[in-house]
Design a protein around this motif. Structure first.
Motif, PDB file in Angstrom:
ATOM      1  N   THR A  19     -12.302  -0.848   0.698  1.00  0.00           N
ATOM      2  CA  THR A  19     -11.272  -0.011   0.096  1.00  0.00           C
ATOM      3  C   THR A  19     -10.473  -0.793  -0.931  1.00  0.00           C
ATOM      4  N   ARG A  20     -10.172  -2.041  -0.613  1.00  0.00           N
ATOM      5  CA  ARG A  20      -9.425  -2.875  -1.567  1.00  0.00           C
ATOM      6  C   ARG A  20     -10.185  -3.017  -2.881  1.00  0.00           C
ATOM      7  N   ARG A  21     -11.468  -3.324  -2.789  1.00  0.00           N
ATOM      8  CA  ARG A  21     -12.272  -3.505  -4.003  1.00  0.00           C
ATOM      9  C   ARG A  21     -12.394  -2.205  -4.788  1.00  0.00           C
ATOM     10  N   LEU A  22     -12.536  -1.090  -4.071  1.00  0.00           N
ATOM     11  CA  LEU A  22     -12.627   0.210  -4.736  1.00  0.00           C
ATOM     12  C   LEU A  22     -11.351   0.510  -5.513  1.00  0.00           C
ATOM     13  N   LEU A  23     -10.200   0.248  -4.903  1.00  0.00           N
ATOM     14  CA  LEU A  23      -8.931   0.511  -5.565  1.00  0.00           C
ATOM     15  C   LEU A  23      -8.726  -0.398  -6.771  1.00  0.00           C
ATOM     16  N   GLU A  24      -9.003  -1.686  -6.592  1.00  0.00           N
ATOM     17  CA  GLU A  24      -8.757  -2.620  -7.680  1.00  0.00           C
ATOM     18  C   GLU A  24      -9.734  -2.418  -8.837  1.00  0.00           C
ATOM     19  N   ALA A  25     -10.947  -1.947  -8.527  1.00  0.00           N
ATOM     20  CA  ALA A  25     -11.932  -1.695  -9.588  1.00  0.00           C
ATOM     21  C   ALA A  25     -11.507  -0.549 -10.498  1.00  0.00           C
ATOM     22  N   SER A  26     -10.582   0.283 -10.027  1.00  0.00           N
ATOM     23  CA  SER A  26     -10.124   1.408 -10.847  1.00  0.00           C
ATOM     24  C   SER A  26      -9.294   0.952 -12.037  1.00  0.00           C
ATOM     25  N   GLY A  27      -8.728  -0.261 -11.942  1.00  0.00           N
ATOM     26  CA  GLY A  27      -7.856  -0.753 -12.993  1.00  0.00           C
ATOM     27  C   GLY A  27      -6.443  -0.212 -12.930  1.00  0.00           C
ATOM     28  N   GLU A  28      -6.170   0.677 -11.958  1.00  0.00           N
ATOM     29  CA  GLU A  28      -4.843   1.280 -11.830  1.00  0.00           C
ATOM     30  C   GLU A  28      -4.032   0.711 -10.675  1.00  0.00           C
ATOM     31  N   ILE A  29      -4.714  -0.025  -9.787  1.00  0.00           N
ATOM     32  CA  ILE A  29      -4.074  -0.456  -8.551  1.00  0.00           C
ATOM     33  C   ILE A  29      -4.124  -1.975  -8.419  1.00  0.00           C
ATOM     34  N   ASP A  30      -2.999  -2.544  -8.023  1.00  0.00           N
ATOM     35  CA  ASP A  30      -2.931  -3.951  -7.641  1.00  0.00           C
ATOM     36  C   ASP A  30      -2.660  -4.001  -6.137  1.00  0.00           C
ATOM     37  N   VAL A  31      -3.682  -4.345  -5.356  1.00  0.00           N
ATOM     38  CA  VAL A  31      -3.508  -4.449  -3.905  1.00  0.00           C
ATOM     39  C   VAL A  31      -2.832  -5.783  -3.626  1.00  0.00           C
ATOM     40  N   VAL A  32      -1.533  -5.750  -3.382  1.00  0.00           N
ATOM     41  CA  VAL A  32      -0.750  -6.977  -3.229  1.00  0.00           C
ATOM     42  C   VAL A  32      -0.895  -7.570  -1.835  1.00  0.00           C
ATOM     43  N   ALA A  33      -1.380  -6.793  -0.884  1.00  0.00           N
ATOM     44  CA  ALA A  33      -1.647  -7.303   0.459  1.00  0.00           C
ATOM     45  C   ALA A  33      -2.617  -6.346   1.141  1.00  0.00           C
ATOM     46  N   GLU A 109       8.387  14.583   0.814  1.00  0.00           N
ATOM     47  CA  GLU A 109       8.416  13.711  -0.359  1.00  0.00           C
ATOM     48  C   GLU A 109       7.842  12.331  -0.067  1.00  0.00           C
ATOM     49  N   GLY A 110       7.003  11.858  -0.980  1.00  0.00           N
ATOM     50  CA  GLY A 110       6.484  10.501  -0.874  1.00  0.00           C
ATOM     51  C   GLY A 110       5.507  10.294   0.258  1.00  0.00           C
ATOM     52  N   ARG A 111       4.877  11.358   0.733  1.00  0.00           N
ATOM     53  CA  ARG A 111       3.951  11.248   1.860  1.00  0.00           C
ATOM     54  C   ARG A 111       2.643  11.958   1.543  1.00  0.00           C
ATOM     55  N   ALA A 112       1.546  11.376   2.001  1.00  0.00           N
ATOM     56  CA  ALA A 112       0.237  12.019   1.873  1.00  0.00           C
ATOM     57  C   ALA A 112      -0.553  11.799   3.151  1.00  0.00           C
ATOM     58  N   TYR A 113      -1.305  12.804   3.538  1.00  0.00           N
ATOM     59  CA  TYR A 113      -2.173  12.712   4.720  1.00  0.00           C
ATOM     60  C   TYR A 113      -3.571  13.113   4.266  1.00  0.00           C
ATOM     61  N   LEU A 114      -4.474  12.134   4.260  1.00  0.00           N
ATOM     62  CA  LEU A 114      -5.848  12.362   3.814  1.00  0.00           C
ATOM     63  C   LEU A 114      -6.828  11.982   4.908  1.00  0.00           C
ATOM     64  N   LEU A 115      -7.947  12.658   4.937  1.00  0.00           N
ATOM     65  CA  LEU A 115      -9.013  12.266   5.837  1.00  0.00           C
ATOM     66  C   LEU A 115      -9.785  11.102   5.232  1.00  0.00           C
ATOM     67  N   LYS A 116     -10.358  10.289   6.101  1.00  0.00           N
ATOM     68  CA  LYS A 116     -10.969   9.043   5.644  1.00  0.00           C
ATOM     69  C   LYS A 116     -12.155   9.273   4.709  1.00  0.00           C
ATOM     70  N   ASP A 117     -12.784  10.438   4.792  1.00  0.00           N
ATOM     71  CA  ASP A 117     -13.912  10.646   3.893  1.00  0.00           C
ATOM     72  C   ASP A 117     -13.469  10.770   2.444  1.00  0.00           C
ATOM     73  N   ARG A 118     -12.139  10.862   2.208  1.00  0.00           N
ATOM     74  CA  ARG A 118     -11.629  10.875   0.840  1.00  0.00           C
ATOM     75  C   ARG A 118     -11.669   9.484   0.218  1.00  0.00           C
ATOM     76  N   GLY A 120     -14.064   7.599  -0.270  1.00  0.00           N
ATOM     77  CA  GLY A 120     -15.188   7.497  -1.193  1.00  0.00           C
ATOM     78  C   GLY A 120     -14.992   8.255  -2.484  1.00  0.00           C
ATOM     79  N   ASP A 121     -13.997   9.134  -2.539  1.00  0.00           N
ATOM     80  CA  ASP A 121     -13.692   9.892  -3.758  1.00  0.00           C
ATOM     81  C   ASP A 121     -12.511   9.230  -4.434  1.00  0.00           C
ATOM     82  N   ILE A 122     -12.795   8.328  -5.351  1.00  0.00           N
ATOM     83  CA  ILE A 122     -11.737   7.521  -5.949  1.00  0.00           C
ATOM     84  C   ILE A 122     -10.724   8.364  -6.706  1.00  0.00           C
ATOM     85  N   ASP A 123     -11.166   9.445  -7.327  1.00  0.00           N
ATOM     86  CA  ASP A 123     -10.222  10.289  -8.054  1.00  0.00           C
ATOM     87  C   ASP A 123      -9.223  10.941  -7.109  1.00  0.00           C
TER      88      ASP A 123
END
Length: 239
Positions: A19-33, A109-118, A120-123
């Motif tokens: 998940t970390r690599r997927l997020l960082e590969a987007s160029g929009e996310i810096d996984v700080v920890a 506000e400021g909350r999201a609940y997603l299922l884990k199969d999401r 794989g859908d980076i968008d």
């Protein structure tokens, strides 16, 4: 576009790193920890002040979090209580609406609940992260389906009864349609839908805020604690 700072919490190493690599590969996310326990998540959120934390619903135990199996949600509540500007995304394998309702119990506000199969859908994932970072809210469509399927009559009635047409609008709203999409689905004008939507917000006593907030809040308010019933959709969404 500035990168958003994210703290990722997942106890399974391979899932966490993937998940970390997927997020960082987007160029929009810096996984700080990227951490593996609820304690480490709370510590990282306190020290690093990320824009968003993303956590599994179940994490190894914490001395300050006592609900087994709800560690991620409990951590999310503690983080939001301490820093309301940090968005939280809870990833879960559970489509049971009760878990989502627990996350949204003090507001949307400021909350999201997603299922884990999401994951794989980076968008979808990036959209949720951006939304909560801006104070918005997201609920997985599959969980909405669970809310729509709930049946019950206990709890206090809403401040005012919704009309059958307003229930139709709320049902389509719950499926994520815009006003234009609802208008096409119900064969009404957009202006008529806007009037129904405003009436729903008024009857459910939802204060003025961006529509993304109020649409999720309307679904939660009507289908959640009050356990009212919205009739199932009659057919596929034409819009």
């Amino acid at each position: 576009m500035a990168e958003l700072k994210v703290v990722l919490a997942e106890d399974h190493y391979l899932v966490r790193e993937g998940t970390r690599r997927l997020l960082e590969a987007s160029g929009e996310i810096d996984v700080v920890a990227a951490v593996g326990t609820a304690d480490d998540l709370l510590d990282a959120a306190r020290r690093l002040r990320p824009d968003v934390v993303m956590t599994d619903i179940r994490m190894p135990g914490s001395a300050g979090i006592v609900r087994a199996g709800m560690e991620g949600i409990d951590a999310a509540h503690r983080i939001r209580d301490a820093s309301s500007d940090i968005g939280v995304v809870v990833l879960s394998q559970f489509s049971d609406a009760m878990f989502a309702l627990d996350l949204f119990r003090d507001g949307t506000e400021g909350r999201a609940y997603l299922l884990k199969d999401r994951v794989g859908d980076i968008d979808e994932l990036l959209g949720a992260i951006r939304s909560v970072a801006a104070g918005g809210s997201v609920i997985d469509p599959k969980v909405v389906e669970g809310l729509l399927a709930r049946r019950g009559v206990s709890g206090n009635p809403p401040p005012a009864e919704l009309t059958p047409r307003e229930l139709d609008v709320l049902r389509e709203m719950a499926h994520g349609l815009s006003n234009g999409g609802i208008a096409r689905a119900l064969h009404l004008s957009v202006s008529a839908i806007e009037k129904h939507v405003n009436s729903i917000f008024l009857k459910l006593a939802l204060e003025n805020s961006p529509d993304t907030h109020r649409r999720v809040a309307a679904v939660i308010a009507y289908l959640g604690p009050r356990r009212q019933v919205i009739p199932p959709r009659k057919g596929p969404d034409p819009g």
